[in-house]
Design a protein around this motif. Structure first.
Motif, short mmCIF file in Angstrom:
data_model
loop_
_atom_site.label_atom_id
_atom_site.label_comp_id
_atom_site.label_asym_id
_atom_site.label_seq_id
_atom_site.Cartn_x
_atom_site.Cartn_y
_atom_site.Cartn_z
N VAL A 1 21.38 17.62 76.71
CA VAL A 1 20.97 18.92 76.19
C VAL A 1 21.25 18.86 74.70
CG1 VAL A 1 21.53 21.39 76.12
CG2 VAL A 1 21.32 20.21 78.32
N LEU A 2 20.28 19.26 73.90
CA LEU A 2 20.42 19.23 72.44
C LEU A 2 20.54 20.65 71.90
CD1 LEU A 2 20.34 17.78 69.70
CD2 LEU A 2 17.84 17.96 69.79
N VAL A 3 21.57 20.88 71.11
CA VAL A 3 21.76 22.17 70.44
C VAL A 3 21.51 21.96 68.95
CG1 VAL A 3 23.38 24.01 69.87
CG2 VAL A 3 23.45 22.95 72.13
N CYS A 4 20.61 22.73 68.38
CA CYS A 4 20.31 22.66 66.94
C CYS A 4 21.01 23.82 66.25
CB CYS A 4 18.81 22.75 66.71
SG CYS A 4 17.88 21.39 67.44
N VAL A 5 21.91 23.50 65.33
CA VAL A 5 22.66 24.52 64.60
C VAL A 5 22.36 24.43 63.11
CG1 VAL A 5 24.54 24.56 66.31
CG2 VAL A 5 24.74 23.08 64.31
N THR A 6 22.51 25.57 62.45
CA THR A 6 22.49 25.57 60.99
C THR A 6 23.95 25.44 60.56
OG1 THR A 6 22.72 27.97 60.90
CG2 THR A 6 20.46 27.09 60.96
N GLY A 7 24.25 25.72 59.35
CA GLY A 7 25.63 25.65 58.90
C GLY A 7 26.35 26.98 59.02
N GLN A 8 25.87 27.89 59.84
CA GLN A 8 26.47 29.21 59.95
C GLN A 8 27.53 29.25 61.04
OE1 GLN A 8 22.79 31.30 60.70
NE2 GLN A 8 22.74 32.07 58.60
N HIS A 9 28.62 29.91 60.73
CA HIS A 9 29.77 30.02 61.63
C HIS A 9 29.38 30.52 63.01
CE1 HIS A 9 33.67 31.59 63.06
NE2 HIS A 9 34.19 30.67 62.27
N ASP A 10 28.48 31.51 63.08
CA ASP A 10 28.14 32.11 64.37
C ASP A 10 27.23 31.24 65.24
OD1 ASP A 10 25.73 32.50 63.06
OD2 ASP A 10 25.62 34.64 63.49
N CYS A 11 26.91 30.04 64.79
CA CYS A 11 26.16 29.11 65.64
C CYS A 11 27.02 28.57 66.77
CB CYS A 11 25.61 27.94 64.81
SG CYS A 11 24.16 28.38 63.83
N ASP A 12 28.30 28.94 66.77
CA ASP A 12 29.15 28.53 67.89
C ASP A 12 28.60 29.07 69.21
OD1 ASP A 12 29.87 31.22 67.40
OD2 ASP A 12 32.01 30.80 67.28
N ARG A 13 27.90 30.21 69.18
CA ARG A 13 27.31 30.78 70.40
C ARG A 13 26.27 29.83 70.98
NH1 ARG A 13 24.18 32.53 66.36
NH2 ARG A 13 22.00 33.05 66.78
N LEU A 14 25.57 29.09 70.12
CA LEU A 14 24.56 28.13 70.58
C LEU A 14 25.22 26.96 71.29
CD1 LEU A 14 22.36 28.02 67.35
CD2 LEU A 14 22.20 29.61 69.28
N ILE A 15 26.34 26.51 70.74
CA ILE A 15 27.07 25.39 71.35
C ILE A 15 27.59 25.80 72.72
CG2 ILE A 15 29.05 23.84 71.11
CD1 ILE A 15 28.61 24.13 67.99
N HIS A 16 28.13 27.02 72.83
CA HIS A 16 28.63 27.49 74.12
C HIS A 16 27.50 27.60 75.15
CE1 HIS A 16 32.58 28.07 72.47
NE2 HIS A 16 32.13 28.92 71.58
N THR A 17 26.34 28.09 74.73
CA THR A 17 25.19 28.17 75.62
C THR A 17 24.74 26.77 76.04
OG1 THR A 17 24.46 30.26 74.63
CG2 THR A 17 22.80 29.00 75.86
N GLY A 18 24.67 25.87 75.07
CA GLY A 18 24.27 24.49 75.37
C GLY A 18 25.23 23.81 76.33
N LYS A 19 26.52 24.06 76.16
CA LYS A 19 27.52 23.48 77.06
C LYS A 19 27.29 23.97 78.49
CE LYS A 19 32.51 23.21 77.93
NZ LYS A 19 32.65 21.82 78.24
N TYR A 20 27.03 25.24 78.63
CA TYR A 20 26.78 25.82 79.95
C TYR A 20 25.57 25.14 80.61
CZ TYR A 20 25.74 29.22 83.60
OH TYR A 20 25.46 29.81 84.80
N ILE A 21 24.49 25.02 79.86
CA ILE A 21 23.26 24.41 80.40
C ILE A 21 23.52 22.94 80.73
CG2 ILE A 21 20.87 23.76 79.86
CD1 ILE A 21 20.78 26.35 78.11
N ALA A 22 24.21 22.22 79.84
CA ALA A 22 24.50 20.80 80.08
C ALA A 22 25.33 20.62 81.34
CB ALA A 22 25.21 20.20 78.87
#
Length: 143
Positions: free
Chosen positions: A7-28
């Motif tokens: 599963v690939l999570v694409c983030v920018t350099g913004q602090h709140d992109c942590d929500r994307l990583i958490h979602t990606g972890k769940y899907i993975a």
């Protein structure tokens, strides 16, 4: 043929992109594949704050058992698509543009039409692009 999947999570350099990583972890975890995190910066890191935010996301990635890769390139969608192919992405997670789109998701979807894309809003709502005959994001259960 290479059998890598992730599963690939694409983030920018913004602090709140942590929500994307958490979602990606769940899907993975639900799909039983590793998690990869990708950040594509258009230019070199300039400010201390930008460096600190990327370091924070690297740490969140590490805590999610994910490897984080950073590229410097002005063609974010093309770079992300090439990286997705390289890691065998079976699902992509991104943020969702609040106002006008920069075309990242449209281009990414056109380059990888068979890969589901989940876009997570700032208030953690998930919107999906689900190609026909593919599994989209499982519903997240919040405690």
């Amino acid at each position: 043929m290479d059998n890598k999947k992730a599963v690939l999570v694409c983030v920018t350099g913004q602090h709140d992109c942590d929500r994307l990583i958490h979602t990606g972890k769940y899907i993975a975890e639900k799909r039983g594949v590793p998690l990869q995190v990708l950040s594509i910066q258009s230019a070199g890191l300039g400010t201390r704050k930008e460096c600190e935010e990327l370091e924070y996301l690297r740490q969140v990635s590490k805590e999610a058992d994910a490897e984080m890769t950073v590229y410097f390139n002005k063609e974010a969608a093309y770079t992300a698509a090439a990286f997705a192919r390289q890691v065998g992405a079976v699902h992509i997670v991104t943020g969702m543009a609040e106002n006008t789109s920069n075309g990242f998701i449209d281009v990414l979807h056109s380059l990888l039409p068979k890969v589901p894309i989940s876009m997570v809003t700032k208030d953690n709502k998930i919107h999906n692009i689900c190609p026909q005959n593919t599994e989209c994001a499982p519903r997240m259960v919040r405690a």
